[in-house]
Design an enzyme around this catalytic site. Structure first.
Site, PDB file in Angstrom:
ATOM      1  N   GLU A 265      -3.335 -29.996  20.539  1.00 20.04           N
ATOM      2  CA  GLU A 265      -4.043 -28.792  20.092  1.00 20.04           C
ATOM      3  C   GLU A 265      -5.403 -29.277  19.643  1.00 20.04           C
ATOM      4  OE1 GLU A 265      -5.690 -26.344  17.745  1.00 20.04           O
ATOM      5  OE2 GLU A 265      -3.916 -26.385  16.454  1.00 20.04           O
ATOM      6  N   CYS A 299     -10.164 -25.157  13.520  1.00 20.40           N
ATOM      7  CA  CYS A 299     -10.415 -25.121  14.957  1.00 20.40           C
ATOM      8  C   CYS A 299     -10.461 -23.676  15.442  1.00 20.40           C
ATOM      9  CB  CYS A 299      -9.389 -25.928  15.718  1.00 20.40           C
ATOM     10  SG  CYS A 299      -7.743 -25.329  15.479  1.00 20.40           S
TER      11      CYS A 299
HETATM   12  C1  UN1 Z   1      -6.826 -26.063  13.184  1.00 26.09           C
HETATM   13  O1  UN1 Z   1      -7.799 -25.656  12.559  1.00 26.09           O
HETATM   14  O2  UN1 Z   1      -6.738 -27.271  13.496  1.00 26.09           O
HETATM   15  O3  UN1 Z   1      -5.269 -19.834  12.712  1.00 26.09           O
HETATM   16  C2  UN1 Z   1      -5.735 -25.187  13.643  1.00 26.09           C
HETATM   17  C3  UN1 Z   1      -5.770 -20.689  11.975  1.00 26.09           C
HETATM   18  C4  UN1 Z   1      -5.081 -21.995  11.792  1.00 26.09           C
HETATM   19  C5  UN1 Z   1      -5.816 -22.990  12.593  1.00 26.09           C
HETATM   20  C6  UN1 Z   1      -5.191 -24.295  12.604  1.00 26.09           C
HETATM   21  N1  UN1 Z   1      -3.685 -21.910  12.156  1.00 26.09           N
HETATM   22  O4  UN1 Z   1      -6.837 -20.524  11.416  1.00 26.09           O
END
Ligand code: UN1
Length: 506
Positions: A265, A299
C-alpha cells in the site's frame, strides 16, 4: 448456491467509526478524556527500543518458521480470541497509548485517539474475518466426489509499516497475518519503534507466543532488507513509499525458492474534483480536513484540488480563510490542529519542495508564521498550478496544489488517472448522476463524494489503491485476509472402488 446463501454479516462489534467533533471543533472523545490523556502525557517515560542487526534476520525467520505449525494448527477461534484480548487491552490503555503516539509519532490528541480506535477495530475485524473465511467450505460438485476448500496460514510474514500510522497500520498488518495462522516478523518504521513495542507487548500478553510475533527494530535499508531476503519468508506486507515497494518487489523477485507474494500500500497524488454546483462551504471544510489535518501526512490526503473556474475564487478564498484558522504547533496542546511533520529529514525535504513550488506556482494561501518550537512545524500552504499534469510528485505534508478547470469534468478525471496513482478521489457536486459517472471513470481505490477523503473506517470503507498506489487487496475489507492464506482444495472420490468407508459413514 450454498455460498450465495450465506447471510450478510452484521458490522463487527465495537467498530468505532469516525470521531465526532463538538461545535468548537474539538474531538468529542478528546474532550471527554481530557484529564486521563493529560495525566498519561505527564507520566509518560519512553525507554529506548533495542536495535536489531541485519545479521539477526535469518535466525529470527527460522524461529518464526519453527513456531508456525503450532500457531497455524490452533483453532481459528483461539487465534481470534487472542486478537480480541489484545483489542480489549488496547482499549483499556487508550490514554497511555495516545500519550505515546503524541510523544513519538508527533500526533495531535484527536489523531491519536482515532488511531488507537482504528487499531482496536483492525484487531476485532480480522479476528471476525478469520472466523468467517477460514471455515472449510464444501463446494458444489459432481455426485461421487466431495470437494472442500480450506484456507490456512502460509508461514512467516514480514510486516513493514510506516511512521504515519505507527499503531493502526502496524497492528492491522500484524493482526491480519496472525489471524490467518501465519507467524510474523514485524519491522516498524525507524521513527516509531516504541509504539510498535507496546502493541507487540499487548499481543504477547494476549496469548500470541513470542516466536510467533517478533519485533525487529532498525533501518529499512539493513534490517528490513535482510528480513525480506531471508530464506523461508512466506510473504511480505508493506505500507510506505512506491519507491520502497519497488525495491522490495525486486528483492523478492531475485530470491531463489518459492515465489513470495507482496502486498503493498503506497502513495498517492489524490485529487478532489469540484464542479460548479458544489457548495463552497462544504468544499472548504472537506479540503481543510483532507489536505491539512495530520499535517498532510496521510497517504489518503488531498494533494490536488481541481476546481471549476466558475466557483474557484470563492472556494480558494474560503479554503485560505479556513486554513488560517488552524492552530499549528505543539501536538501535546489540546488546542493544536496541525502538529509538526515527523522529523528533521521530512522537514528539510518539504522545505525543498516549497522552494520549488514558490518558483513555479502561484501561492494562494500565504502560510501563517509557524512556531519555532516545537521544531519541524509547517503551516498549511496552497499553490495554484496551470495544469493537473504539473503535479508530478506526492508531497507528504500540509501542501495543496490547486488547478482550475472548465469544460468536461470527465476529461479532468482522465488527467488525474494519467498521473498513474490511484488511491483516493474526492468529488464535490450536487448532481448525483455526475458523481456516479465520474466515480465509474476514476481508476482509484476510494472515492468520496461530498465529504472529506481521509479516515477510512475499518470494515466500512475498505482502504487501498491501484497503479502506483499499490497492489491491493484493501485493508479493512473482505478480500484482505485471504491474501495472507494458502488456499487448498481437497477432492475425494467418495465412489472409490471398494467404498470409502469413513466418508460414506460420515
Ligand atoms: C496511510 O496514510 O498510509 O483513510 C494510509 C485514511 C487512512 C490512511 C492510511 N486509513 O486516511
Amino acid at each position: 448456491a450454498r455460498l450465495a446463501q450465506q447471510p450478510a454479516l452484521p458490522l463487527p462489534a465495537g467498530l468505532y467509526g469516525p470521531g465526532r467533533r463538538n461545535s468548537a471543533g474539538l474531538d468529542l472523545a478528546v474532550a471527554a478524556m481530557r484529564a486521563p490523556l493529560l495525566a498519561a502525557h505527564a507520566q509518560l517515560r519512553v525507554p529506548p527500543v533495542a536495535q536489531a542487526q541485519a545479521g539477526e534476520a535469518p535466525a529470527a525467520v527460522a524461529r518464526a518458521a519453527a513456531a508456525f505449525p503450532a500457531w497455524d494448527a490452533r483453532p481459528v477461534a483461539e487465534r481470534a480470541q487472542a486478537l480480541r484480548r489484545a483489542a480489549d487491552a488496547m482499549e483499556a490503555r487508550m490514554a497511555p497509548l495516545c500519550a505515546l503516539l503524541v510523544a513519538e509519532g508527533r500526533k495531535t490528541w484527536g489523531d491519536a485517539v482515532a488511531e488507537v480506535r482504528e487499531a482496536v477495530d483492525f484487531l476485532r475485524y480480522y479476528a471476525g474475518e478469520a472466523e468467517r473465511v477460514m471455515q472449510p467450505a464444501l463446494l458444489p460438485g459432481p455426485t461421487g466426489e466431495r470437494n472442500e476448500l480450506r484456507l490456512a496460514g502460509r508461514g512467516p510474514w514480514v510486516c513493514i509499516s510506516p511512521w504515519n500510522f505507527p499503531l493502526a497500520i502496524f497492528t492491522g498488518q500484524v493482526a491480519a497475518a496472525l489471524a490467518a495462522g501465519n507467524t510474523v516478523l514485524a519491522k516498524p518504521a525507524e521513527q516509531t519503534p516504541a509504539v510498535a513495542r507496546e502493541a507487540v507487548r499487548l499481543l504477547h500478553e494476549a496469548g500470541v507466543p513470542p516466536d510467533a510475533l517478533q519485533l525487529l527494530h532498525g533501518p529499512g535499508e539493513t534490517v528490513g532488507a535482510a528480513l525480506v531476503a531471508a530464506p523461508g519468508v512466506a510473504g511480505v506486507v508493506f505500507t510506505g513509499s512506491t519507491q520502497v515497494a519497488r525495491l522490495i518487489q525486486r528483492a523478492l523477485a531475485a530470491k531463489d525458492g518459492a515465489i513470495v507474494p507482496l502486498i503493498a500500500e503506497t502513495g498517492g497524488i489524490n485529487a478532489m474534483l469540484v464542479d460548479s454546483t458544489a457548495l463552497p462551504e462544504q468544499v472548504a471544510d472537506a479540503v481543510v480536513q483532507s489536505a491539512f489535518r495530520s499535517a498532510g501526512q496521510r497517504c489518503s490526503a488531498l494533494r490536488l484540488l481541481c476546481v471549476h473556474e466558475g466557483i474557484a475564487d470563492a472556494v480558494i478564498e474560503m479554503v485560505a480563510g479556513a486554513a488560517r484558522e488552524l492552530t499549528v504547533g505543539d501536538p501535546a496542546l489540546l488546542s493544536t490542529d496541525v502538529g509538526p511533520v515527523i522529523d528533521a529529514q521530512a522537514f528539510a525535504g518539504l522545505q525543498g519542495e516549497l522552494q520549488r513550488l514558490r518558483q513555479t506556482a502561484r501561492a494562494v494561501l500565504a502560510p501563517a508564521e509557524a512556531p519555532a518550537a516545537p521544531p519541524h512545524c509547517i503551516a498549511p500552504q496552497a499553490f495554484e498550478v496551470e495544469r493537473v499534469t504539473d503535479v508530478q510528485r506526492e508531497i507528504f505534508g500540509p501542501v495543496l496544489h490547486i488547478a482550475r478547470w472548465s469544460g468536461d469534468p470527465q476529461a479532468v478525471v482522465e488527467q488525474v488517472n494519467a498521473l498513474g496513482y490511484g488511491l483516493t478521489l474526492g468529488i464535490q457536486t450536487r448532481i448525483d448522476s455526475r458523481a456516479q459517472a465520474l466515480a465509474a471513470r476514476a481508476r482509484v481505490g476510494n472515492v468520496y463524494v461530498n465529504r472529506n477523503m481521509i479516515g477510512a473506517v475499518v470494515g466500512v470503507q475498505p482502504f487501498g489503491g491501484e497503479g502506483l498506489s499499490g497492489t491491493g487487496p484493501k485493508a479493512g475489507g473482505p478480500h484482505y485476509l485471504p491474501r495472507f492464506c494458502a488456499e487448498r482444495t481437497l477432492t475425494v472420490n467418495t465412489a472409490a472402488a471398494g467404498g470409502n468407508v469413513a466418508l460414506l459413514a460420515g
